[in-house]
Design an enzyme around this catalytic site. Structure first.
Site, PDB file in Angstrom:
ATOM      1  N   HIS A 152       0.827  -1.214   0.000  1.00 41.65           N
ATOM      2  CA  HIS A 152       0.000   0.000   0.000  1.00 41.65           C
ATOM      3  C   HIS A 152       0.862   1.265   0.000  1.00 41.65           C
ATOM      4  O   HIS A 152       0.442   2.301  -0.520  1.00 41.65           O
ATOM      5  CB  HIS A 152      -0.896   0.022   1.246  1.00 41.65           C
ATOM      6  N   ASP A 159      -7.785  -1.461  -1.210  1.00 41.17           N
ATOM      7  CA  ASP A 159      -8.658  -2.418  -0.531  1.00 41.17           C
ATOM      8  C   ASP A 159     -10.090  -1.945  -0.752  1.00 41.17           C
ATOM      9  O   ASP A 159     -10.420  -0.793  -0.419  1.00 41.17           O
ATOM     10  CB  ASP A 159      -8.378  -2.455   0.968  1.00 41.17           C
ATOM     11  N   GLU A 236      -6.336 -12.234   0.584  1.00 44.20           N
ATOM     12  CA  GLU A 236      -7.387 -11.259   0.875  1.00 44.20           C
ATOM     13  C   GLU A 236      -8.232 -11.007  -0.369  1.00 44.20           C
ATOM     14  O   GLU A 236      -7.704 -10.552  -1.392  1.00 44.20           O
ATOM     15  CB  GLU A 236      -6.777  -9.934   1.349  1.00 44.20           C
ATOM     16  N   HIS A 239      -8.072  -7.091  -1.714  1.00 46.03           N
ATOM     17  CA  HIS A 239      -6.786  -6.424  -1.920  1.00 46.03           C
ATOM     18  C   HIS A 239      -6.296  -6.610  -3.352  1.00 46.03           C
ATOM     19  O   HIS A 239      -6.140  -7.736  -3.815  1.00 46.03           O
ATOM     20  CB  HIS A 239      -5.788  -7.017  -0.926  1.00 46.03           C
TER      21      HIS A 239
END
Length: 259
Positions: A152, A159, A236, A239
């Site tokens: 990130h 996200d 995830e 993500h």
């Protein structure tokens, strides 16, 4: 990993710097630089006006239970190229009756450092029941839920989930953002490569499951992101990182606020 000493030893022995808190499948690089130059970034909502923002790390409903360092305003930032690609995703899902809902995008290094300090304090389990009920907090480093570097921070990772414009609710993905467990994996109860639901919940330590509809909803998001140049990770469902991210070896330090 519970023991700070073990982590320190690992760092000294391997020369590795670990980071983050949305699990990242970062590529290792010998050359990594840090900068506070925000000139290549845009405010996400300016580039993607249909997006809905729910910036979890600006508020207190997150796995820490407090506002995270570096989140000065409830906004989201991305590199220009990532934002342009996300606009294409937004147009795609809007045509299907959805809007993008953003939980996090660019994350400053000070926010990542905040996650690391929290993980080292194993007695702080304020939000355990909501985000990691099946885990002892001491294993978060060991099981790679927390890193000292996050994709990130390179500015091209987001996200997100989908908001159903007909029901005016989030699309039911069968699990919450930032849930620490195999239930968050894209292959939980199905094959993300074929979008086939299998019902295989054997990885869930508590025997949890998701329905065919919930799995299909995850695939709607995944397939739209892949169509427009983003890549997923295997841990995830929410993500995604731009495949051709412009700063693969740069970690940014400026805070999250309106540009």
């Amino acid at each position: 990993m519970k023991r700070k000493g073990f982590l320190a030893a690992l760092v000294l022995a391997c020369g590795v710097v670990v980071l983050g808190a949305c699990r990242s499948n970062m590529e290792k690089s010998a050359e990594v630089s840090a900068t506070d130059d925000s000139s290549a970034f845009v405010t996400l909502i300016d580039a993607v006006p249909d997006a809905i923002l729910e910036i979890r790390y600006y508020g207190t409903y997150n796995f820490v239970g407090a506002r995270i360092d570096g989140y000065l305003e409830p906004t989201a930032l991305l590199t220009r190229v990532a934002a342009d690609s996300l606009r294409a995703v937004s147009d795609d899902v809007v045509s299907q009756g959805y809007r993008l809902k953003i939980y996090d995008a660019y994350r400053p290094q000070m926010g990542v450092d905040n996650f690391v300090r929290w993980a080292e304090n194993v007695s702080d389990t304020l939000m355990k029941a909501y985000f990691y009920p099946d885990l002892d907090k001491s294993v978060l480093f060991e099981q790679e839920y927390i890193y000292e570097k996050s994709g990130h921070t390179r500015g091209s990772t987001v996200d997100l989930t989908l908001f159903d414009m007909q029901t005016e609710k989030e699309l039911d993905m069968g699990g919450t953002f930032d849930w620490f467990g195999p239930e968050s994996h894209p292959d939980f109860c199905g094959n993300p490569e074929t979008a086939e639901y299998t019902g295989d919940n054997s990885k869930s330590p508590a025997g949890r499951s998701i329905t065919p509809e919930q799995f299909a909803n995850r695939m709607i998001l995944r397939e739209a992101m892949l169509r427009h140049g983003f890549k997923p990770i295997d841990s995830e469902w929410w993500h995604f990182t731009l495949k051709d991210e412009p700063f693969p070896d740069t970690y940014f330090t400026f805070p999250v606020k309106q540009l």
